[in-house]
Design a protein around this motif. Structure first.
Motif, PDB file in Angstrom:
ATOM      1  N   ALA A  44       7.915   2.619 -17.547  1.00 48.18           N
ATOM      2  CA  ALA A  44       9.130   3.246 -17.023  1.00 48.18           C
ATOM      3  C   ALA A  44       8.848   4.675 -16.549  1.00 48.18           C
ATOM      4  O   ALA A  44       9.336   5.101 -15.490  1.00 48.18           O
ATOM      5  N   ILE A  45       8.053   5.407 -17.334  1.00 48.44           N
ATOM      6  CA  ILE A  45       7.709   6.785 -16.933  1.00 48.44           C
ATOM      7  C   ILE A  45       6.926   6.781 -15.625  1.00 48.44           C
ATOM      8  O   ILE A  45       7.181   7.604 -14.719  1.00 48.44           O
ATOM      9  N   SER A  46       6.003   5.842 -15.490  1.00 46.44           N
ATOM     10  CA  SER A  46       5.184   5.771 -14.272  1.00 46.44           C
ATOM     11  C   SER A  46       6.040   5.452 -13.051  1.00 46.44           C
ATOM     12  O   SER A  46       5.868   6.060 -11.982  1.00 46.44           O
ATOM     13  N   ILE A  47       6.970   4.528 -13.193  1.00 50.67           N
ATOM     14  CA  ILE A  47       7.834   4.175 -12.065  1.00 50.67           C
ATOM     15  C   ILE A  47       8.737   5.345 -11.698  1.00 50.67           C
ATOM     16  O   ILE A  47       8.925   5.647 -10.513  1.00 50.67           O
ATOM     17  N   ALA A  48       9.285   6.012 -12.709  1.00 54.23           N
ATOM     18  CA  ALA A  48      10.169   7.150 -12.443  1.00 54.23           C
ATOM     19  C   ALA A  48       9.413   8.285 -11.759  1.00 54.23           C
ATOM     20  O   ALA A  48       9.918   8.912 -10.809  1.00 54.23           O
ATOM     21  N   ALA A  49       8.198   8.559 -12.230  1.00 50.57           N
ATOM     22  CA  ALA A  49       7.399   9.624 -11.619  1.00 50.57           C
ATOM     23  C   ALA A  49       7.024   9.264 -10.182  1.00 50.57           C
ATOM     24  O   ALA A  49       7.094  10.112  -9.269  1.00 50.57           O
ATOM     25  N   ALA A  50       6.652   8.011  -9.962  1.00 51.34           N
ATOM     26  CA  ALA A  50       6.314   7.582  -8.608  1.00 51.34           C
ATOM     27  C   ALA A  50       7.523   7.653  -7.700  1.00 51.34           C
ATOM     28  O   ALA A  50       7.421   8.060  -6.530  1.00 51.34           O
ATOM     29  N   ASN A  51       8.676   7.263  -8.207  1.00 54.63           N
ATOM     30  CA  ASN A  51       9.907   7.323  -7.413  1.00 54.63           C
ATOM     31  C   ASN A  51      10.231   8.763  -7.006  1.00 54.63           C
ATOM     32  O   ASN A  51      10.606   9.032  -5.849  1.00 54.63           O
ATOM     33  N   TYR A  52      10.069   9.689  -7.963  1.00 61.65           N
ATOM     34  CA  TYR A  52      10.330  11.092  -7.645  1.00 61.65           C
ATOM     35  C   TYR A  52       9.354  11.599  -6.592  1.00 61.65           C
ATOM     36  O   TYR A  52       9.750  12.298  -5.640  1.00 61.65           O
ATOM     37  N   TYR A  53       8.093  11.241  -6.744  1.00 58.01           N
ATOM     38  CA  TYR A  53       7.093  11.705  -5.787  1.00 58.01           C
ATOM     39  C   TYR A  53       7.394  11.182  -4.388  1.00 58.01           C
ATOM     40  O   TYR A  53       7.348  11.942  -3.405  1.00 58.01           O
ATOM     41  N   ILE A  54       7.689   9.899  -4.291  1.00 59.45           N
ATOM     42  CA  ILE A  54       7.884   9.284  -2.981  1.00 59.45           C
ATOM     43  C   ILE A  54       9.125   9.836  -2.283  1.00 59.45           C
ATOM     44  O   ILE A  54       9.128  10.050  -1.063  1.00 59.45           O
ATOM     45  N   PHE A  55      10.175  10.105  -3.051  1.00 60.12           N
ATOM     46  CA  PHE A  55      11.423  10.538  -2.430  1.00 60.12           C
ATOM     47  C   PHE A  55      11.576  12.063  -2.352  1.00 60.12           C
ATOM     48  O   PHE A  55      12.361  12.555  -1.534  1.00 60.12           O
ATOM     49  N   ASN A  56      10.867  12.829  -3.203  1.00 60.38           N
ATOM     50  CA  ASN A  56      11.101  14.259  -3.264  1.00 60.38           C
ATOM     51  C   ASN A  56       9.884  15.129  -2.972  1.00 60.38           C
ATOM     52  O   ASN A  56      10.030  16.327  -2.754  1.00 60.38           O
ATOM     53  N   VAL A  57       8.698  14.550  -3.005  1.00 63.35           N
ATOM     54  CA  VAL A  57       7.496  15.352  -2.801  1.00 63.35           C
ATOM     55  C   VAL A  57       6.797  14.954  -1.509  1.00 63.35           C
ATOM     56  O   VAL A  57       6.401  15.819  -0.703  1.00 63.35           O
ATOM     57  N   TYR A  58       6.660  13.639  -1.289  1.00 63.88           N
ATOM     58  CA  TYR A  58       5.913  13.176  -0.123  1.00 63.88           C
ATOM     59  C   TYR A  58       6.778  13.279   1.139  1.00 63.88           C
ATOM     60  O   TYR A  58       7.655  12.458   1.373  1.00 63.88           O
ATOM     61  N   GLU A  59       6.539  14.329   1.931  1.00 63.92           N
ATOM     62  CA  GLU A  59       7.205  14.553   3.206  1.00 63.92           C
ATOM     63  C   GLU A  59       8.711  14.243   3.156  1.00 63.92           C
ATOM     64  O   GLU A  59       9.207  13.338   3.815  1.00 63.92           O
ATOM     65  N   PRO A  60       9.450  15.018   2.378  1.00 65.70           N
ATOM     66  CA  PRO A  60      10.896  14.752   2.282  1.00 65.70           C
ATOM     67  C   PRO A  60      11.700  15.330   3.441  1.00 65.70           C
ATOM     68  O   PRO A  60      12.894  15.057   3.562  1.00 65.70           O
ATOM     69  N   ASP A  61      11.077  16.132   4.283  1.00 72.18           N
ATOM     70  CA  ASP A  61      11.827  16.822   5.317  1.00 72.18           C
ATOM     71  C   ASP A  61      12.472  15.878   6.312  1.00 72.18           C
ATOM     72  O   ASP A  61      13.451  16.230   6.969  1.00 72.18           O
ATOM     73  N   GLY A  62      11.937  14.704   6.428  1.00 76.59           N
ATOM     74  CA  GLY A  62      12.470  13.786   7.419  1.00 76.59           C
ATOM     75  C   GLY A  62      13.884  13.322   7.136  1.00 76.59           C
ATOM     76  O   GLY A  62      14.627  12.991   8.051  1.00 76.59           O
ATOM     77  N   PHE A  63      14.277  13.278   5.892  1.00 77.36           N
ATOM     78  CA  PHE A  63      15.617  12.765   5.589  1.00 77.36           C
ATOM     79  C   PHE A  63      16.350  13.596   4.539  1.00 77.36           C
ATOM     80  O   PHE A  63      17.457  13.255   4.131  1.00 77.36           O
ATOM     81  N   MET A  64      15.765  14.764   4.101  1.00 76.78           N
ATOM     82  CA  MET A  64      16.416  15.578   3.081  1.00 76.78           C
ATOM     83  C   MET A  64      16.578  17.001   3.619  1.00 76.78           C
ATOM     84  O   MET A  64      15.610  17.590   4.108  1.00 76.78           O
ATOM     85  N   PRO A  65      17.764  17.568   3.542  1.00 75.82           N
ATOM     86  CA  PRO A  65      17.966  18.956   3.991  1.00 75.82           C
ATOM     87  C   PRO A  65      17.062  19.911   3.225  1.00 75.82           C
ATOM     88  O   PRO A  65      16.716  19.668   2.069  1.00 75.82           O
ATOM     89  N   ALA A  66      16.718  21.029   3.883  1.00 69.26           N
ATOM     90  CA  ALA A  66      15.776  21.979   3.292  1.00 69.26           C
ATOM     91  C   ALA A  66      16.315  22.571   1.999  1.00 69.26           C
ATOM     92  O   ALA A  66      15.581  22.729   1.018  1.00 69.26           O
ATOM     93  N   ALA A  67      17.617  22.902   1.972  1.00 69.80           N
ATOM     94  CA  ALA A  67      18.190  23.507   0.757  1.00 69.80           C
ATOM     95  C   ALA A  67      18.126  22.535  -0.409  1.00 69.80           C
ATOM     96  O   ALA A  67      17.799  22.908  -1.548  1.00 69.80           O
ATOM     97  N   GLU A  68      18.446  21.297  -0.150  1.00 72.41           N
ATOM     98  CA  GLU A  68      18.403  20.303  -1.211  1.00 72.41           C
ATOM     99  C   GLU A  68      16.973  20.074  -1.670  1.00 72.41           C
ATOM    100  O   GLU A  68      16.715  19.934  -2.869  1.00 72.41           O
ATOM    101  N   HIS A  69      16.042  20.092  -0.701  1.00 69.49           N
ATOM    102  CA  HIS A  69      14.635  19.908  -1.057  1.00 69.49           C
ATOM    103  C   HIS A  69      14.157  21.058  -1.911  1.00 69.49           C
ATOM    104  O   HIS A  69      13.429  20.852  -2.904  1.00 69.49           O
TER     105      HIS A  69
END
Length: 370
Positions: free
Chosen positions: A92-117
């Motif tokens: 569960a920890i591994s999936i949660a960490a991977a999910n955070y990385y994919i959605f919040n660390v790996y090139e989030p600028d394409g779909f996340m506003p800068a302030a939120e990022h």
């Protein structure tokens, strides 16, 4: 509770486990996609791609969880539950960490506003986000593990029940075989005694005829499987051969009357089921008198049961137990009927008014399988 497994069988098959994993994660992907669509998130296409990556990773880690649990399939059920719930934590920890990385660390600028990022990039928020997601992922994996363990337990219980049924059937077959094999030695012993008597009296022709009849009887009776039923017609034929043997001993005393409808001749009965009864009728009804004795063999159908009676008009036996001889006669037949048909196979016996003895067998009517 430890459930013994059959050799070469552990838990459920990997195919079943894979189907449950794919089903769980497909359900997850559909629900999360619908939620994102309803809430009107932007960049739905990009999020779907990243969500697919998380789903694939989740499938892989759930498969790893399955492999861990499977290693303990031979352990107690409580231990398997503990192993499953503990092993689900790092997954569960591994999936949660991977999910955070994919959605919040790996090139989030394409779909996340800068302030939120920027807000989501702070340390405390990152740990809090991963921890909250871990809880959800853990209960998701625990739910899958619970279903897998339930399916595994049900499969093992089913295997144990099948094995118990096989053992019960084997024991029943052994009992039937043992009871069936009691008949031939007992019959042979009595017949050889009679043959010896004829030889001692120098009745060569009668002795030769008995030997031929005995040979025909055994050639016919030993060809069948002791566990298989035979048509009533075949059983009656065997008893006629046996009566031919006894007719050599009692040419003036033994009379027989066989009255069985043709429609019942195809009914299935255990092989040699009538022989001990007829043998007792001769032993106690014919051999103990000097007058002619008639043995009546009748059969009829009533209330879905086949009834076969063997009656003799010899002298009345003081006690029924004496008619059973050394425990081979009626006891053998009664036990064979009970082992083969359960409560539907019955035997009643007793002296008749005016003299003689009656034995009646009742068994289900079966016309196939013999």
């Amino acid at each position: 509770m430890t459930i013994p497994l059959e050799e070469g069988e552990r838990g459920v098959s990997p195919t079943v486990a894979l189907y449950t994993i794919l089903g769980f994660w497909l359900f997850y992907a559909v629900i999360v996609t619908l939620r994102a669509s309803v809430m009107g998130f932007e960049s739905q296409g990009e999020m779907a791609i990243r969500r697919g990556i998380v789903t694939i990773l989740g499938i892989i880690l759930t498969w790893v969880l399955y492999l861990i649990i499977r290693q303990f399939d031979g352990s107690t059920f409580s231990r398997r539950i503990a192993i499953a719930f503990i092993a689900a934590i790092p997954c569960a920890i591994s999936i949660a960490a991977a999910n955070y990385y994919i959605f919040n660390v790996y090139e989030p600028d394409g779909f996340m506003p800068a302030a939120e990022h920027y807000a989501k990039s702070k340390g405390n928020y990152v740990l809090q986000e991963i921890a909250e997601d871990t809880m959800g992922r853990y209960f998701f994996l625990a739910a899958w593990a619970a279903i897998y363990l339930a399916v595994t337990y049900a499969a093992e219980v089913s295997r144990v029940e099948r094995r118990a049924a096989r053992l019960e059937q084997a024991a029943r077959q052994a009992e039937l075989r043992s009871l069936r094999y009691q008949v031939n030695p007992h019959f042979l012993f009595n017949t050889l005694n009679s043959l010896s008597s004829l030889v001692m009296k120098d009745q060569k022709d009668e002795a030769e005829q008995m030997i031929m009849s005995l040979s025909n009887f055994y050639r016919t009776s030993l060809t069948g499987d002791p566990l298989e039923d035979v048509p009533l017609s075949e059983e009656v034929h065997l008893q006629k051969l046996y009566l031919d043997i006894e007719a050599v001993r009692f040419p003036k005393r033994l009379r027989t009357n066989i009255s069985i409808p043709d429609r019942l001749m195809s009914c299935c009965v255990p092989g040699l089921i009538l022989q001990p009864v007829i043998e007792n009728a001769i032993k106690y009804g014919v051999s103990r008198t000097t007058r002619p004795v008639t043995i009546d063999i009748l059969a009829w159908e009533e209330e879905g049961l086949l009834h076969v009676s063997i009656a003799d008009d010899g002298d009345t036996i003081p006690h029924e137990s004496a008619y059973e001889g050394n425990g081979i006669g009626l006891v053998n037949v009664r036990e064979r009927l009970a082992a083969r048909f359960g409560d539907k196979g019955r035997l009643i016996s007793g002296p008749m008014e005016g003299g003689g003895f009656l034995v009646e067998l009742s068994l289900p009517i079966i016309r196939r399988g013999c």
